[in-house]
Design a protein around this motif. Sequence first.
Motif, PDB file in Angstrom:
ATOM      1  N   ASN A 279       0.778  -1.115  -0.072  1.00  0.00           N
ATOM      2  CA  ASN A 279      -0.003   0.075   0.115  1.00  0.00           C
ATOM      3  C   ASN A 279       0.926   1.471  -0.015  1.00  0.00           C
ATOM      4  N   LEU A 280       0.439   2.199  -0.420  1.00  0.00           N
ATOM      5  CA  LEU A 280       1.180   3.833  -0.554  1.00  0.00           C
ATOM      6  C   LEU A 280       1.265   3.799   1.304  1.00  0.00           C
ATOM      7  N   ASP A 281       2.403   3.955   1.699  1.00  0.00           N
ATOM      8  CA  ASP A 281       2.658   4.159   3.201  1.00  0.00           C
ATOM      9  C   ASP A 281       2.114   5.214   3.643  1.00  0.00           C
ATOM     10  N   ILE A 282       1.462   4.899   4.914  1.00  0.00           N
ATOM     11  CA  ILE A 282       0.728   6.027   5.510  1.00  0.00           C
ATOM     12  C   ILE A 282       1.330   7.343   5.828  1.00  0.00           C
ATOM     13  N   LYS A 283       2.898   7.183   6.064  1.00  0.00           N
ATOM     14  CA  LYS A 283       3.536   8.321   6.464  1.00  0.00           C
ATOM     15  C   LYS A 283       3.837   9.325   5.164  1.00  0.00           C
ATOM     16  N   TYR A 284       3.549   8.847   4.044  1.00  0.00           N
ATOM     17  CA  TYR A 284       3.759   9.688   2.664  1.00  0.00           C
ATOM     18  C   TYR A 284       2.474  10.067   2.239  1.00  0.00           C
ATOM     19  N   THR A 285       1.388   9.982   2.839  1.00  0.00           N
ATOM     20  CA  THR A 285      -0.048  10.266   2.245  1.00  0.00           C
ATOM     21  C   THR A 285      -0.786  11.395   3.127  1.00  0.00           C
ATOM     22  N   ILE A 286      -1.788  11.901   2.644  1.00  0.00           N
ATOM     23  CA  ILE A 286      -2.734  12.756   3.162  1.00  0.00           C
ATOM     24  C   ILE A 286      -3.923  11.905   3.572  1.00  0.00           C
ATOM     25  N   GLU A 287      -4.455  11.082   2.598  1.00  0.00           N
ATOM     26  CA  GLU A 287      -5.737  10.347   2.691  1.00  0.00           C
ATOM     27  C   GLU A 287      -5.661   9.271   2.029  1.00  0.00           C
ATOM     28  N   GLY A 288      -4.672   8.545   1.456  1.00  0.00           N
ATOM     29  CA  GLY A 288      -4.421   7.413   0.998  1.00  0.00           C
ATOM     30  C   GLY A 288      -4.376   7.564  -0.510  1.00  0.00           C
ATOM     31  N   LEU A 289      -4.554   8.667  -1.270  1.00  0.00           N
ATOM     32  CA  LEU A 289      -4.182   8.972  -2.525  1.00  0.00           C
ATOM     33  C   LEU A 289      -3.164   9.962  -2.865  1.00  0.00           C
ATOM     34  N   HIS A 290      -3.536  11.219  -2.204  1.00  0.00           N
ATOM     35  CA  HIS A 290      -2.407  12.184  -2.627  1.00  0.00           C
ATOM     36  C   HIS A 290      -1.305  12.344  -1.525  1.00  0.00           C
ATOM     37  N   LEU A 291      -0.197  13.088  -1.766  1.00  0.00           N
ATOM     38  CA  LEU A 291       1.115  12.908  -1.153  1.00  0.00           C
ATOM     39  C   LEU A 291       0.960  14.157  -0.031  1.00  0.00           C
ATOM     40  N   ASN A 292       1.849  13.672   0.899  1.00  0.00           N
ATOM     41  CA  ASN A 292       1.891  14.870   1.827  1.00  0.00           C
ATOM     42  C   ASN A 292       3.481  15.288   1.690  1.00  0.00           C
ATOM     43  N   ALA A 293       3.900  16.220   2.735  1.00  0.00           N
ATOM     44  CA  ALA A 293       5.050  16.844   2.274  1.00  0.00           C
ATOM     45  C   ALA A 293       6.276  15.773   2.515  1.00  0.00           C
ATOM     46  N   GLU A 294       6.092  14.753   3.269  1.00  0.00           N
ATOM     47  CA  GLU A 294       7.159  13.981   3.292  1.00  0.00           C
ATOM     48  C   GLU A 294       7.203  12.969   2.066  1.00  0.00           C
TER      49      GLU A 294
ATOM     50  N   TYR B 198       6.252  13.982  -1.076  1.00  0.00           N
ATOM     51  CA  TYR B 198       6.999  14.904  -1.943  1.00  0.00           C
ATOM     52  C   TYR B 198       8.353  15.155  -1.825  1.00  0.00           C
ATOM     53  N   LYS B 199       8.815  14.945  -0.578  1.00  0.00           N
ATOM     54  CA  LYS B 199      10.323  15.123  -0.371  1.00  0.00           C
ATOM     55  C   LYS B 199      10.999  13.848  -0.723  1.00  0.00           C
ATOM     56  N   LYS B 200      10.124  12.509  -0.576  1.00  0.00           N
ATOM     57  CA  LYS B 200      10.860  11.432  -0.975  1.00  0.00           C
ATOM     58  C   LYS B 200      11.044  11.271  -2.370  1.00  0.00           C
ATOM     59  N   VAL B 201       9.797  11.738  -3.117  1.00  0.00           N
ATOM     60  CA  VAL B 201       9.830  11.819  -4.645  1.00  0.00           C
ATOM     61  C   VAL B 201      10.929  12.691  -5.376  1.00  0.00           C
ATOM     62  N   SER B 202      11.008  13.950  -4.680  1.00  0.00           N
ATOM     63  CA  SER B 202      11.980  14.756  -5.103  1.00  0.00           C
ATOM     64  C   SER B 202      13.313  14.237  -5.239  1.00  0.00           C
ATOM     65  N   GLN B 203      13.608  13.475  -3.912  1.00  0.00           N
ATOM     66  CA  GLN B 203      15.001  12.995  -3.926  1.00  0.00           C
ATOM     67  C   GLN B 203      15.240  11.987  -4.939  1.00  0.00           C
ATOM     68  N   LEU B 204      14.041  11.032  -5.337  1.00  0.00           N
ATOM     69  CA  LEU B 204      14.440  10.154  -6.220  1.00  0.00           C
ATOM     70  C   LEU B 204      14.279  10.661  -7.679  1.00  0.00           C
ATOM     71  N   LEU B 205      13.817  11.720  -7.884  1.00  0.00           N
ATOM     72  CA  LEU B 205      13.690  12.347  -9.111  1.00  0.00           C
ATOM     73  C   LEU B 205      15.108  13.229  -9.515  1.00  0.00           C
ATOM     74  N   LEU B 206      15.539  13.814  -8.620  1.00  0.00           N
ATOM     75  CA  LEU B 206      16.664  14.665  -8.689  1.00  0.00           C
ATOM     76  C   LEU B 206      17.870  14.143  -9.499  1.00  0.00           C
ATOM     77  N   PRO B 207      18.353  12.744  -9.491  1.00  0.00           N
ATOM     78  CA  PRO B 207      19.352  12.769 -10.226  1.00  0.00           C
ATOM     79  C   PRO B 207      18.963  12.572 -11.749  1.00  0.00           C
ATOM     80  N   TYR B 208      17.745  12.314 -11.998  1.00  0.00           N
ATOM     81  CA  TYR B 208      17.114  12.269 -13.542  1.00  0.00           C
ATOM     82  C   TYR B 208      17.110  13.771 -14.150  1.00  0.00           C
ATOM     83  N   LEU B 209      16.790  14.628 -13.014  1.00  0.00           N
ATOM     84  CA  LEU B 209      16.969  16.150 -13.276  1.00  0.00           C
ATOM     85  C   LEU B 209      18.515  16.576 -13.813  1.00  0.00           C
ATOM     86  N   LYS B 210      19.411  15.983 -13.052  1.00  0.00           N
ATOM     87  CA  LYS B 210      20.910  16.258 -13.342  1.00  0.00           C
ATOM     88  C   LYS B 210      21.415  15.659 -14.506  1.00  0.00           C
ATOM     89  N   ASP B 211      20.735  14.459 -14.890  1.00  0.00           N
ATOM     90  CA  ASP B 211      21.215  13.678 -15.768  1.00  0.00           C
ATOM     91  C   ASP B 211      21.530  14.442 -17.224  1.00  0.00           C
TER      92      ASP B 211
END
Length: 260
Positions: A230-245, A247-260
């Motif tokens: 399941n989408l981890d409860i610590k990463y979501t507002i209500e089960g579908l959308h992301l909370n700040a944590e 988006y922070k996780k996603v931004s960390q995962l995407l950053l290498p691709y922006l730099k590439d």
Amino acid sequence: MFTMFIIFYYIIINTKLEDKVLKIKKYRWILIFIPVLGIAVLTASMISIKAYMRVFIQKRYENRLENWILTNKFIPEKSIVFIGDSITEDFMLDEYFPDFSVINRGIFGDTTLGVLGRMNESVYGLAPSKVFILIGTNDLEKTNASPEIIAGRSIKITEKIRAERKNTKIYIQSVYHVDKTNNEKIKKTEIGKRNNEKISEINKLLEKAADGKTVIYIDIYRHLTDEENNLDIKYTIEGLHLNAEGYKKVSQLLLPYLKD
């Protein structure tokens, strides 16, 4: 309806005790009519609200496209475009990627068909160096399309970009899972018909279609899920959308691709 209740109450309260039962029997139709009328009024109101929201969302959608047509000319070439639905729209890209020229082309409630219909406003008019795509979850809620059809439309988006912008690098993100647990944070109405089995099917098809050169698949969802997928409860507002944590996780995962 309220007036009728007051009249009925006045009739009863001003009646002698021995006549109250007779009065209630005589006017019992009011007791039946009032709640029925109340339900009818409430139902009509709900229908009106839903109709209004549909019109509002559509007008908002159209307004965003009109604005982009005007503003695209002021955006420097070789910017990085993020295209998708509300999960993208809510992504504060400038704050997470301050060293890059990032453009948000997410629209609340959008689907793969919606993105296919707005390529001019969202991609072609910008001549971006990179495009990050995240779309598909709303297809599961709003349509009866199969994972194959949804993934096929996402792949079609990448093909259209390649055809129009040959020098643009294309990244397609995995569709994020939802949280189907009974945690008190979870809003079942937000999750709706979405289910993780179909989302996983879509992601497998997207990964298979990406060649790793012209189209790169980014496996984000596995980093956001718990032990039960399941989408981890610590990463979501209500089960579908992301909370700040989230988006922070996603931004960390995407950053290498922006730099590439």
